[in-house]
Scaffold this motif. Sequence first.
Motif, PDB file in Angstrom:
ATOM      1  N   LEU A 225       7.168  78.082   4.849  1.00 59.70           N
ATOM      2  CA  LEU A 225       8.365  78.954   4.457  1.00 59.70           C
ATOM      3  C   LEU A 225       8.925  79.682   5.951  1.00 59.70           C
ATOM      4  N   ALA A 226       7.746  79.990   6.718  1.00 60.11           N
ATOM      5  CA  ALA A 226       8.230  80.607   8.071  1.00 60.11           C
ATOM      6  C   ALA A 226       9.171  79.555   8.847  1.00 60.11           C
ATOM      7  N   ALA A 227       8.866  78.002   8.739  1.00 62.05           N
ATOM      8  CA  ALA A 227       9.656  77.151   9.373  1.00 62.05           C
ATOM      9  C   ALA A 227      11.011  77.163   8.600  1.00 62.05           C
ATOM     10  N   ALA A 228      11.143  77.007   7.332  1.00 63.69           N
ATOM     11  CA  ALA A 228      12.277  77.238   6.793  1.00 63.69           C
ATOM     12  C   ALA A 228      13.091  78.612   7.037  1.00 63.69           C
ATOM     13  N   ASP A 229      12.533  79.310   6.895  1.00 64.33           N
ATOM     14  CA  ASP A 229      13.408  80.941   7.559  1.00 64.33           C
ATOM     15  C   ASP A 229      13.741  80.758   8.786  1.00 64.33           C
ATOM     16  N   ARG A 230      13.164  80.152   9.624  1.00 63.81           N
ATOM     17  CA  ARG A 230      13.671  79.876  11.101  1.00 63.81           C
ATOM     18  C   ARG A 230      14.976  79.166  11.190  1.00 63.81           C
ATOM     19  N   LEU A 231      14.906  78.008  10.543  1.00 65.36           N
ATOM     20  CA  LEU A 231      15.940  76.935  10.445  1.00 65.36           C
ATOM     21  C   LEU A 231      17.096  77.816   9.712  1.00 65.36           C
ATOM     22  N   ILE A 232      16.975  78.273   8.586  1.00 64.09           N
ATOM     23  CA  ILE A 232      17.998  79.154   7.706  1.00 64.09           C
ATOM     24  C   ILE A 232      18.463  80.399   8.808  1.00 64.09           C
TER      25      ILE A 232
ATOM     26  N   THR B  19       1.111  69.024  16.652  1.00 65.94           N
ATOM     27  CA  THR B  19       0.648  70.472  17.258  1.00 65.94           C
ATOM     28  C   THR B  19       0.637  71.403  16.195  1.00 65.94           C
ATOM     29  N   GLY B  20       0.821  70.970  14.726  1.00 65.70           N
ATOM     30  CA  GLY B  20       0.735  72.164  13.575  1.00 65.70           C
ATOM     31  C   GLY B  20       1.994  72.718  13.229  1.00 65.70           C
ATOM     32  N   GLU B  21       2.842  72.338  14.014  1.00 63.77           N
ATOM     33  CA  GLU B  21       4.365  72.946  13.618  1.00 63.77           C
ATOM     34  C   GLU B  21       4.866  72.097  12.607  1.00 63.77           C
ATOM     35  N   TRP B  22       5.784  72.647  11.707  1.00 68.99           N
ATOM     36  CA  TRP B  22       6.420  71.954  10.719  1.00 68.99           C
ATOM     37  C   TRP B  22       7.928  71.566  11.212  1.00 68.99           C
ATOM     38  N   LEU B  23       8.050  70.448  10.974  1.00 70.48           N
ATOM     39  CA  LEU B  23       9.557  69.932  11.431  1.00 70.48           C
ATOM     40  C   LEU B  23      10.301  69.274  10.258  1.00 70.48           C
TER      41      LEU B  23
END
Length: 130
Positions: free
Chosen positions: A9-16, A116-120
């Motif tokens: 959700l945090a990755a999606a929020d950054r994208l949005i 790295t643990g990051e979601w892309l």
Amino acid sequence: MEHQQYAVLAAADRLIDAFGRHDRDSYFSAFAPEATFIFHNLDRRLASRGEYEAQWAVWETRDGFRVRGCRSSDRDVQIAGSIAIFTHSVETDLSFDGEVSTSMERETIVFAKQPTGEWLAIHEHLSQRT
């Protein structure tokens, strides 16, 4: 599992958020280079982030494209190992050649967890909401 959902959700929020601010660099950095894209307003699949970036540039120069805001609702995350499927309803304020409009769409974004643990994001599918 819950921790992973929050990370997605945090990755999606950054994208949005980056998309809603028309922050091209931050927006495209949320996608893996090999990401693919299917948009209801294009007659073809975009086979990479680079293809999408080129299309975005065409929209900007040819059509005066600009994102003015973006709101996400009806959000859901499904985790399947190192893959996450994020779905939501999205309301986007856009301008083309100075004319402002609002689009109502549904979107699926598939994320892959990186070493790295990051979601892309590795795939985005956008369809009209009726």
